[in-house]
Scaffold this motif. Sequence first.
Motif, short mmCIF file in Angstrom:
data_model
loop_
_atom_site.label_atom_id
_atom_site.label_comp_id
_atom_site.label_asym_id
_atom_site.label_seq_id
_atom_site.Cartn_x
_atom_site.Cartn_y
_atom_site.Cartn_z
N MET A 151 4.92 10.08 4.78
CA MET A 151 5.17 8.78 4.12
C MET A 151 5.51 7.69 5.15
O MET A 151 4.95 6.60 5.13
CB MET A 151 6.31 8.96 3.10
N LYS A 152 6.45 8.05 6.08
CA LYS A 152 6.89 7.08 7.09
C LYS A 152 5.69 6.68 7.97
O LYS A 152 5.48 5.50 8.26
CB LYS A 152 8.00 7.69 7.94
N MET A 153 4.87 7.71 8.34
CA MET A 153 3.73 7.43 9.20
C MET A 153 2.70 6.54 8.50
O MET A 153 2.11 5.65 9.12
CB MET A 153 3.08 8.74 9.65
N GLN A 154 2.54 6.78 7.20
CA GLN A 154 1.59 5.96 6.43
C GLN A 154 2.04 4.50 6.42
O GLN A 154 1.23 3.59 6.63
CB GLN A 154 1.54 6.44 4.98
N THR A 155 3.33 4.31 6.18
CA THR A 155 3.86 2.94 6.15
C THR A 155 3.68 2.29 7.52
O THR A 155 3.24 1.14 7.63
CB THR A 155 5.37 2.96 5.76
N GLU A 156 4.00 3.05 8.58
CA GLU A 156 3.84 2.50 9.94
C GLU A 156 2.38 2.11 10.21
O GLU A 156 2.11 1.06 10.78
CB GLU A 156 4.27 3.55 10.97
N ASN A 157 1.45 2.97 9.78
CA ASN A 157 0.04 2.67 10.01
C ASN A 157 -0.40 1.42 9.27
O ASN A 157 -1.12 0.58 9.83
CB ASN A 157 -0.84 3.86 9.57
N LYS A 158 0.08 1.28 8.02
CA LYS A 158 -0.27 0.07 7.25
C LYS A 158 0.29 -1.18 7.93
O LYS A 158 -0.35 -2.21 7.98
CB LYS A 158 0.28 0.18 5.82
N ILE A 159 1.52 -1.05 8.45
CA ILE A 159 2.14 -2.19 9.15
C ILE A 159 1.28 -2.57 10.36
O ILE A 159 0.98 -3.75 10.59
CB ILE A 159 3.59 -1.85 9.58
N ARG A 160 0.86 -1.57 11.12
CA ARG A 160 0.07 -1.85 12.33
C ARG A 160 -1.27 -2.50 11.99
O ARG A 160 -1.70 -3.44 12.67
CB ARG A 160 -0.12 -0.56 13.14
N GLN A 161 -1.90 -1.99 10.92
CA GLN A 161 -3.20 -2.56 10.50
C GLN A 161 -3.05 -4.02 10.09
O GLN A 161 -3.79 -4.89 10.56
CB GLN A 161 -3.71 -1.81 9.27
N LEU A 162 -2.07 -4.28 9.24
CA LEU A 162 -1.86 -5.65 8.75
C LEU A 162 -1.50 -6.61 9.88
O LEU A 162 -1.90 -7.76 9.89
CB LEU A 162 -0.73 -5.66 7.72
N LYS A 163 -0.70 -6.08 10.80
CA LYS A 163 -0.26 -6.88 11.93
C LYS A 163 -1.49 -7.36 12.72
O LYS A 163 -1.58 -8.52 13.10
CB LYS A 163 0.59 -5.97 12.81
N GLU A 164 -2.44 -6.46 12.92
CA GLU A 164 -3.64 -6.82 13.66
C GLU A 164 -4.50 -7.81 12.88
O GLU A 164 -4.94 -8.82 13.44
CB GLU A 164 -4.43 -5.55 13.98
N GLN A 165 -4.68 -7.47 11.59
CA GLN A 165 -5.50 -8.35 10.72
C GLN A 165 -4.98 -9.78 10.72
O GLN A 165 -5.75 -10.73 10.72
CB GLN A 165 -5.38 -7.87 9.28
N LYS A 166 -3.67 -9.93 10.71
CA LYS A 166 -3.08 -11.26 10.54
C LYS A 166 -2.67 -11.90 11.86
O LYS A 166 -2.05 -12.95 11.86
CB LYS A 166 -1.86 -11.17 9.62
N ASN A 167 -3.00 -11.26 12.96
CA ASN A 167 -2.57 -11.73 14.28
C ASN A 167 -1.06 -12.02 14.27
O ASN A 167 -0.61 -13.13 14.56
CB ASN A 167 -3.37 -12.96 14.73
N ALA A 168 -0.31 -10.99 13.87
CA ALA A 168 1.16 -11.12 13.77
C ALA A 168 1.84 -10.31 14.87
O ALA A 168 1.27 -9.34 15.38
CB ALA A 168 1.61 -10.60 12.40
N ILE A 169 3.05 -10.75 15.24
CA ILE A 169 3.88 -9.90 16.12
C ILE A 169 5.20 -9.62 15.41
O ILE A 169 5.67 -10.43 14.62
CB ILE A 169 4.15 -10.51 17.52
N ILE A 170 5.76 -8.45 15.74
CA ILE A 170 7.04 -8.07 15.14
C ILE A 170 8.12 -8.10 16.21
O ILE A 170 8.00 -7.44 17.25
CB ILE A 170 6.95 -6.66 14.52
#
Length: 303
Positions: A1-20
């Motif tokens: 579950m945690k890994m899935q959430t992390e992967n979604k965060i990474r994907q969205l971050k790239e799509q939106k040109n975001a930094i955390i």
Amino acid sequence: MKMQTENKIRQLKEQKNAIILAHYYTPSEIQEVADYVGDSFYLAKIAKSSTADVIVFCGVAFMGESAKILNPKKKVLMPDITADCPMARMVKDGKIEEMRAKYDDLAVVCYINSTAELKCKSDVCVTSSNAVKIVKNLPNKDIFFIPDKNLGRYVAEQVPEKNIILNDGYCPIHVKLSVEELLETKKLHPNALVLSHPECEDNILSLSDYIGSTAEIIDFAKKSNNEEFIICTEDGVKFKLEEDSPNKKFYFTKTSPCCVDMKLNTLEKLLKVLQTEEDEIKISEEMIKKATLPLDKMLELAK
Ligand code: 13P
Ligand code: SF4
């Protein structure tokens, strides 16, 4: 579950040109997924120079606000917009005006842990890692240091040539550190060095071997030949301390300091804000124009 959430965060971050960006006090799951983890000064510099379209700030409100003020064209999001630093507003209404009327050549020095409104009324901002250097280099003799009386007192001790007037603010987390508990911890670990944040009260700092910002504490522990440390600051720093120095031991007092606001940042909320872009920092143009002056002055004077 945690890994899935992390992967979604990474994907969205790239799509939106975001930094955390994440502060050392946030939960370890946040620090693990962030692009930049650091103390307030480091994160402010990263926010200022970022070319990303979106900055997601995992911290408390004054940090997100400072990022927006320093780089206003960016969309600044926070996983939980209600995460706030209670010290940020601890200056009585009218106090700054009263001090300015009393002293001709006063500099109002504002700890970055403050609201945008307070920054607008200040001459220069500081963080715990650059406050001594900046105050030392100001031309003014009279300094009104807001909001933190403990950081202010620490700076006053380091810069005795200035007349530093203290305000009544404090960090509710750091002032709760108990001398009795620290002495107990020292008894249990007599070889440990005590590393403390300047937001602690004087009775804790006088028992400390080193005083510094979160990043400075982490750096000191990494470079030190000592193997054991008692850490007098919020317990989120443990993650980086142990990552940097896996063979060293880090102890906290029995009542481990925990900033509930910093812990409002969770992986689920981070994912949600990347999906919805709902929790956005909004500051009026007028306020950005005023608050940018003390923040930019800090970046200039801290060079
Ligand atoms: P640092 O600037 O040392 O990261 O501290 C921020 C903070 O909120 C301390 O309580
Ligand atoms: Fe504010 Fe204290 Fe939390 Fe830092 S630890 S964000 S000063 S309440």
